[in-house]
Design a protein around this motif. Structure first.
Motif, PDB file in Angstrom:
ATOM      1  N   LYS A  39      -8.259   8.802  -7.287  1.00 16.37           N
ATOM      2  CA  LYS A  39      -8.815   7.951  -8.346  1.00 16.37           C
ATOM      3  C   LYS A  39      -8.767   8.663  -9.687  1.00 16.37           C
ATOM      4  CE  LYS A  39     -12.000   5.131  -5.623  1.00 16.37           C
ATOM      5  NZ  LYS A  39     -13.424   4.856  -5.289  1.00 16.37           N
TER       6      LYS A  39
ATOM      7  N   ILE B  16      -7.181  -4.171  -6.044  1.00 12.43           N
ATOM      8  CA  ILE B  16      -6.544  -2.882  -6.244  1.00 12.43           C
ATOM      9  C   ILE B  16      -7.553  -1.829  -5.815  1.00 12.43           C
ATOM     10  CG2 ILE B  16      -5.516  -1.255  -7.868  1.00 12.43           C
ATOM     11  CD1 ILE B  16      -4.783  -3.580  -9.652  1.00 12.43           C
ATOM     12  N   TYR B  17      -7.106  -0.930  -4.973  1.00 10.33           N
ATOM     13  CA  TYR B  17      -8.035   0.053  -4.431  1.00 10.33           C
ATOM     14  C   TYR B  17      -7.335   1.394  -4.322  1.00 10.33           C
ATOM     15  CZ  TYR B  17     -12.059   1.658  -1.768  1.00 10.33           C
ATOM     16  OH  TYR B  17     -13.182   2.321  -1.373  1.00 10.33           O
ATOM     17  N   TYR B  18      -8.091   2.457  -4.586  1.00  9.53           N
ATOM     18  CA  TYR B  18      -7.551   3.807  -4.521  1.00  9.53           C
ATOM     19  C   TYR B  18      -8.384   4.672  -3.585  1.00  9.53           C
ATOM     20  CZ  TYR B  18      -4.903   2.522  -8.696  1.00  9.53           C
ATOM     21  OH  TYR B  18      -4.063   1.897  -9.577  1.00  9.53           O
TER      22      TYR B  18
ATOM     23  N   TYR C 278      -7.520  -0.713   3.657  1.00  8.37           N
ATOM     24  CA  TYR C 278      -7.106   0.685   3.496  1.00  8.37           C
ATOM     25  C   TYR C 278      -6.824   1.326   4.858  1.00  8.37           C
ATOM     26  CZ  TYR C 278     -12.095   1.296   4.377  1.00  8.37           C
ATOM     27  OH  TYR C 278     -13.352   1.236   4.898  1.00  8.37           O
TER      28      TYR C 278
ATOM     29  N   GLY D 297       0.815  -1.205   0.000  1.00 12.19           N
ATOM     30  CA  GLY D 297       0.000   0.000   0.000  1.00 12.19           C
ATOM     31  C   GLY D 297       0.850   1.257   0.000  1.00 12.19           C
TER      32      GLY D 297
ATOM     33  N   ALA E 257      -3.355   4.148  -2.103  1.00  6.96           N
ATOM     34  CA  ALA E 257      -3.589   3.034  -3.026  1.00  6.96           C
ATOM     35  C   ALA E 257      -3.059   1.745  -2.408  1.00  6.96           C
ATOM     36  CB  ALA E 257      -2.907   3.292  -4.368  1.00  6.96           C
TER      37      ALA E 257
ATOM     38  N   LEU F 289       4.142   3.884  -7.652  1.00  9.67           N
ATOM     39  CA  LEU F 289       2.958   4.740  -7.630  1.00  9.67           C
ATOM     40  C   LEU F 289       3.169   5.827  -8.674  1.00  9.67           C
ATOM     41  CD1 LEU F 289       0.239   5.268  -6.192  1.00  9.67           C
ATOM     42  CD2 LEU F 289       1.446   6.990  -4.825  1.00  9.67           C
TER      43      LEU F 289
ATOM     44  N   MET G  82      -2.547  -2.772  -3.340  1.00  9.07           N
ATOM     45  CA  MET G  82      -2.593  -3.806  -4.362  1.00  9.07           C
ATOM     46  C   MET G  82      -2.186  -5.131  -3.753  1.00  9.07           C
ATOM     47  SD  MET G  82      -0.616  -3.726  -7.996  1.00  9.07           S
ATOM     48  CE  MET G  82      -0.967  -4.905  -9.291  1.00  9.07           C
TER      49      MET G  82
ATOM     50  N   THR H  59      -1.791   5.574 -10.221  1.00  5.93           N
ATOM     51  CA  THR H  59      -1.833   4.158 -10.562  1.00  5.93           C
ATOM     52  C   THR H  59      -0.770   3.409  -9.761  1.00  5.93           C
ATOM     53  OG1 THR H  59      -2.542   4.676 -12.822  1.00  5.93           O
ATOM     54  CG2 THR H  59      -1.685   2.467 -12.413  1.00  5.93           C
ATOM     55  N   ILE H  60      -1.196   2.346  -9.107  1.00  2.95           N
ATOM     56  CA  ILE H  60      -0.271   1.505  -8.367  1.00  2.95           C
ATOM     57  C   ILE H  60       0.047   0.279  -9.202  1.00  2.95           C
ATOM     58  CG2 ILE H  60      -2.125   0.276  -7.150  1.00  2.95           C
ATOM     59  CD1 ILE H  60      -0.245   0.099  -4.722  1.00  2.95           C
TER      60      ILE H  60
END
Length: 124
Positions: A65, A58-60, A106, A35, A49, A81, A51, A69-70
């Motif tokens: 958002k 995958i979460y932002y 998160y 993260g 972010a 990142l 992964m 991009t991770i």
């Protein structure tokens, strides 16, 4: 054990891009959720972010958002990142973190290992 070292921070102008890297060492990297978090002065640490090792999760964070991009390269034990269209609100110390429990969270408290952080400053 996982050791994490971030790099790639710096000073940029609004609208520009930066790519942060997090080099990991340790046997559990490939099975860990990785993260990115950030913390601005006077503010709480914020999830950016995350992964999973498989890439399934995958979460932002809402504020990044569509701009960040991770990604990860398990062969190189590195997570990235990519940050595009930066704005002054993105100014913070950015931290890489690892959760060997692979929880897909998160919440900063769910991450066991942390890097020392890298400063990102965006001028207007």
């Amino acid at each position: 054990q996982v050791q994490l070292v971030e790099s790639g921070g710096g000073l940029v102008q609004a609208g520009e891009s930066l790519r942060l890297s997090c080099a990991a060492s340790g046997r559990t990297f490939s099975s860990s959720v990785m993260g990115w978090f950030r913390q601005a002065p006077g503010k709480e640490r914020e999830f950016v972010a995350g992964m999973s090792w498989s890439g399934i999760w995958i979460y932002y964070g809402d504020s990044v958002k569509g701009r960040f991009t991770i990604s990860r390269d398990d062969a190189k034990k590195t997570v990235y990142l990519q940050m595009n269209n930066l704005n002054p609100d993105d100014t913070a110390v950015y931290y890489c973190a690892a959760d060997p429990g692979n929880r897909g969270s998160y919440m900063s408290t769910d991450y066991t290992y942390w890097g020392q952080g890298t400063q990102v400053t965006v001028s207007s």
